[in-house]
Design a protein around this motif. Sequence first.
Motif, mmCIF file in Angstrom:
data_model
loop_
_atom_site.group_PDB
_atom_site.id
_atom_site.type_symbol
_atom_site.label_atom_id
_atom_site.label_comp_id
_atom_site.label_asym_id
_atom_site.label_seq_id
_atom_site.Cartn_x
_atom_site.Cartn_y
_atom_site.Cartn_z
ATOM 1 N N PRO A 121 -11.597 10.191 -12.881
ATOM 2 C CA PRO A 121 -10.464 9.643 -11.680
ATOM 3 C C PRO A 121 -10.814 9.078 -10.524
ATOM 4 N N MET A 122 -12.219 9.721 -10.114
ATOM 5 C CA MET A 122 -12.813 9.284 -8.907
ATOM 6 C C MET A 122 -13.338 7.655 -9.145
ATOM 7 N N GLN A 123 -13.988 7.746 -10.120
ATOM 8 C CA GLN A 123 -14.752 6.333 -10.634
ATOM 9 C C GLN A 123 -13.461 5.279 -10.583
ATOM 10 N N ILE A 124 -12.377 5.465 -11.226
ATOM 11 C CA ILE A 124 -11.332 4.462 -11.228
ATOM 12 C C ILE A 124 -10.741 4.123 -9.954
ATOM 13 N N LYS A 125 -10.587 5.139 -8.936
ATOM 14 C CA LYS A 125 -9.970 5.033 -7.681
ATOM 15 C C LYS A 125 -11.220 4.223 -6.943
ATOM 16 N N GLN A 126 -12.422 4.581 -7.048
ATOM 17 C CA GLN A 126 -13.469 3.571 -6.487
ATOM 18 C C GLN A 126 -13.468 2.249 -6.764
ATOM 19 N N ALA A 127 -13.266 1.951 -8.223
ATOM 20 C CA ALA A 127 -13.272 0.617 -8.759
ATOM 21 C C ALA A 127 -11.946 -0.049 -8.155
ATOM 22 N N VAL A 128 -10.762 0.429 -8.305
ATOM 23 C CA VAL A 128 -9.441 -0.073 -7.912
ATOM 24 C C VAL A 128 -9.295 -0.365 -6.319
ATOM 25 N N CYS A 129 -9.752 0.839 -5.654
ATOM 26 C CA CYS A 129 -9.326 0.748 -4.167
ATOM 27 C C CYS A 129 -10.695 0.881 -3.295
ATOM 28 N N GLY A 130 -11.681 1.134 -3.855
ATOM 29 C CA GLY A 130 -12.853 0.974 -2.787
ATOM 30 C C GLY A 130 -13.187 2.424 -2.188
ATOM 31 N N ASN A 131 -12.310 3.265 -2.688
ATOM 32 C CA ASN A 131 -12.458 4.572 -2.101
ATOM 33 C C ASN A 131 -12.223 5.793 -3.270
ATOM 34 N N GLY A 132 -13.091 6.741 -3.477
ATOM 35 C CA GLY A 132 -12.955 7.463 -4.728
ATOM 36 C C GLY A 132 -11.997 8.637 -4.454
ATOM 37 N N HIS A 133 -11.470 8.523 -3.356
ATOM 38 C CA HIS A 133 -10.440 9.689 -2.789
ATOM 39 C C HIS A 133 -9.208 9.392 -2.470
ATOM 40 N N ALA A 134 -9.002 7.875 -3.072
ATOM 41 C CA ALA A 134 -7.640 7.135 -2.661
ATOM 42 C C ALA A 134 -6.386 7.829 -3.206
ATOM 43 N N ASP A 135 -5.399 8.109 -2.724
ATOM 44 C CA ASP A 135 -4.220 8.971 -3.139
ATOM 45 C C ASP A 135 -3.355 8.168 -4.053
ATOM 46 N N LYS A 136 -2.356 8.478 -4.637
ATOM 47 C CA LYS A 136 -1.520 7.656 -5.675
ATOM 48 C C LYS A 136 -0.875 6.501 -5.175
ATOM 49 N N ARG A 137 -0.470 6.610 -3.959
ATOM 50 C CA ARG A 137 0.097 5.463 -3.248
ATOM 51 C C ARG A 137 -0.686 4.183 -2.975
ATOM 52 N N GLN A 138 -1.866 4.545 -2.716
ATOM 53 C CA GLN A 138 -2.995 3.626 -2.573
ATOM 54 C C GLN A 138 -3.290 3.016 -3.960
ATOM 55 N N ILE A 139 -3.484 3.545 -4.951
ATOM 56 C CA ILE A 139 -3.560 3.079 -6.180
ATOM 57 C C ILE A 139 -2.610 1.934 -6.785
ATOM 58 N N GLN A 140 -1.361 2.503 -6.418
ATOM 59 C CA GLN A 140 -0.296 1.777 -6.727
ATOM 60 C C GLN A 140 -0.226 0.487 -6.036
ATOM 61 N N GLN A 141 -0.511 0.700 -4.723
ATOM 62 C CA GLN A 141 -0.471 -0.377 -3.996
ATOM 63 C C GLN A 141 -1.755 -1.526 -4.316
ATOM 64 N N MET A 142 -2.826 -0.978 -4.734
ATOM 65 C CA MET A 142 -3.889 -1.956 -5.154
ATOM 66 C C MET A 142 -3.517 -2.505 -6.434
ATOM 67 N N VAL A 143 -3.058 -1.712 -7.408
ATOM 68 C CA VAL A 143 -2.699 -2.224 -8.791
ATOM 69 C C VAL A 143 -1.745 -3.453 -8.505
ATOM 70 N N LYS A 144 -0.616 -3.128 -7.758
ATOM 71 C CA LYS A 144 0.218 -4.058 -7.454
ATOM 72 C C LYS A 144 -0.434 -5.619 -6.748
ATOM 73 N N LEU A 145 -1.354 -5.407 -5.902
ATOM 74 C CA LEU A 145 -1.992 -6.295 -5.230
ATOM 75 C C LEU A 145 -2.947 -7.138 -6.178
ATOM 76 N N LEU A 146 -3.646 -6.381 -7.181
ATOM 77 C CA LEU A 146 -4.633 -7.115 -7.903
ATOM 78 C C LEU A 146 -4.185 -7.535 -9.169
ATOM 79 N N LEU A 147 -2.980 -7.160 -9.644
ATOM 80 C CA LEU A 147 -2.285 -7.850 -10.760
ATOM 81 C C LEU A 147 -1.019 -8.534 -10.396
ATOM 82 N N GLY A 148 -0.858 -8.646 -9.217
ATOM 83 C CA GLY A 148 0.381 -9.893 -8.721
ATOM 84 C C GLY A 148 1.424 -9.256 -9.184
ATOM 85 N N LEU A 149 1.898 -7.992 -9.105
ATOM 86 C CA LEU A 149 3.225 -7.366 -9.466
ATOM 87 C C LEU A 149 4.110 -7.479 -8.217
ATOM 88 N N ARG A 150 5.253 -7.587 -8.520
ATOM 89 C CA ARG A 150 6.326 -7.709 -7.582
ATOM 90 C C ARG A 150 6.765 -6.352 -7.117
#
Length: 182
Positions: A121-150
């Motif tokens: 999970p830490m490696q995934i958070k690092q790759a998606v958010c640039g922070n291995g300690h990102a919380d669920k909300r940060q992951i959701q925000q970055m996935v939304k941004l990276l994939l162009g979700l509404r």
Amino acid sequence: MSERMPCQLVTGGSGFIGSCYVLQARRQGVRVVNLDKLTYAGNPANLAALKDDPDYVFVRGDIGNAELIAWLLETFQPQAVAFEELFFYRNVTTALQVGAGRGVALLAAQQAGLPLYEYTPMQIKQAVCGNGHADKRQIQQMVKLLLGLRELPKPDDAADALGVAICHANTMGPMAETFRIH
């Protein structure tokens, strides 16, 4: 399906979040096989735009069906399989279900001779958010941004699954061997 481009097997690709990922993958020239049992949020209408796309295939089924997974891997020959490392679950029933489905998919991929990759999970958070300690909300925000979700991906595990795919895509090349399961 054409043989000229990479292929991804996407599980649960007919729900809102999964369909956004499938559409994005197709825009990037990736062949997609979508395995979905159409319970919960699964709706093939989300992918109506791909109805006549020769590089998109929908298969109704469950990831826990070993014969189906083996057939999909043999027929469509994805290049690799990536998983999130299991580490802890509060709900025993959920842990058993996730573990069983994951076990079937791991065994089928191994029997098909596909390279298997696993990320913490830490490696995934690092790759998606640039922070291995990102919380669920940060992951959701970055996935939304990276994939162009509404909208934000929901439930949380949808964002987690997309995070695994983003992490693996960002890790391809010689560095990926660090995460390969042998």
